[in-house]
Design an enzyme around this catalytic site. Sequence first.
Site, PDB file in Angstrom:
ATOM      1  N   ASP A  24       6.177  -1.105   7.748  1.00  0.00           N
ATOM      2  CA  ASP A  24       6.611   0.287   7.846  1.00  0.00           C
ATOM      3  C   ASP A  24       7.493   0.397   9.087  1.00  0.00           C
ATOM      4  OD1 ASP A  24       4.836   0.677   5.771  1.00  0.00           O
ATOM      5  OD2 ASP A  24       3.656   2.225   6.793  1.00  0.00           O
ATOM      6  N   HIS A  52       3.520  -7.839   6.144  1.00  0.00           N
ATOM      7  CA  HIS A  52       3.274  -8.380   4.814  1.00  0.00           C
ATOM      8  C   HIS A  52       4.416  -9.297   4.386  1.00  0.00           C
ATOM      9  CE1 HIS A  52      -0.182  -5.652   3.819  1.00  0.00           C
ATOM     10  NE2 HIS A  52       0.320  -5.058   4.899  1.00  0.00           N
ATOM     11  N   SER A  70       6.393  -3.477  17.173  1.00  0.00           N
ATOM     12  CA  SER A  70       7.574  -3.992  17.783  1.00  0.00           C
ATOM     13  C   SER A  70       8.671  -4.070  16.733  1.00  0.00           C
ATOM     14  CB  SER A  70       7.304  -5.321  18.435  1.00  0.00           C
ATOM     15  OG  SER A  70       8.490  -5.885  18.896  1.00  0.00           O
TER      16      SER A  70
END
Length: 283
Positions: free
Chosen positions: A86, A143, A251
């Site tokens: 995200d 992911h 980050s």
Amino acid sequence: MNNAFYVFMKLLPKNAASRAFGVFTRLRIQPFSRLARTAFAKYYKLNMGEAEFPLSHYRNIGELFIRRLKPGMRPIADAEIVSPVDGVLSQTATFDGKQELIQAKGKTYLLKDLLRDEEMAKRFEGGAFATIYLAPFNYHRIHSPVKGELVDATYCPGTLWPVNVGSVERVEGLFCINERLTSRIRLEDGSEILVVKVGATNVGRIGVEYSDDLLTNAGKIPRSGRRMDWNPDHKITFEKGGELGRFEMGSTVILVVDKKIRERLPDLFKSRVGQAVKVGEAL
């Protein structure tokens, strides 16, 4: 980033300060740790409706930061490559001629410097890249963007500058001097993608699901100052959208695809620049 803050950050022992902050986020001194956790969630307006557990379940900021989501919260698109995190897709470009990546307007860096490996960089000639920035309020699990097999991983030690807009616009070669951990994944047709996980100020640790030994700032990786290569001793495969790793604060993720993928997916990344993306969404 104003001049005073830039000078302060330049003088600050960023790695030591970040490790100390990482320790703070993992403290379990009750009720202090729970109060800090609740304040963090409120300040950053975390969407706890997506989280696997309610806020009261997490004993400190560290546990809250690497929270998992409820099953089904990030459906995986029917696309070859999906977002691994995200965040906001801030930069993308193709490697035509010089293998330059865009850091910010007027600032570029070379793939060979990001990887600290000129031979590896040559594998991705003619490819493309995308940079995705994660804010503190984002979900911070990482992911796999593809279905494939892990080839190897590399760790590049470095400093821990912030990766906010001010730093990205001011610090030359920021992503090449900050700490980073890279996973190389091979698809069924032999094409390859790199998932470069870049550390930043207050990123206490970066970890991967496939090896407990590849956990940064935890005393498991020797602080030799040299790049470290890691090769799996057994076959490791990922489903598209399968969990790959995590940021414990921070980050940025940089995706690099080879020429084979770029030619097969000529519009990859282009439609999402400047937009928020979520895990599993088509890129």
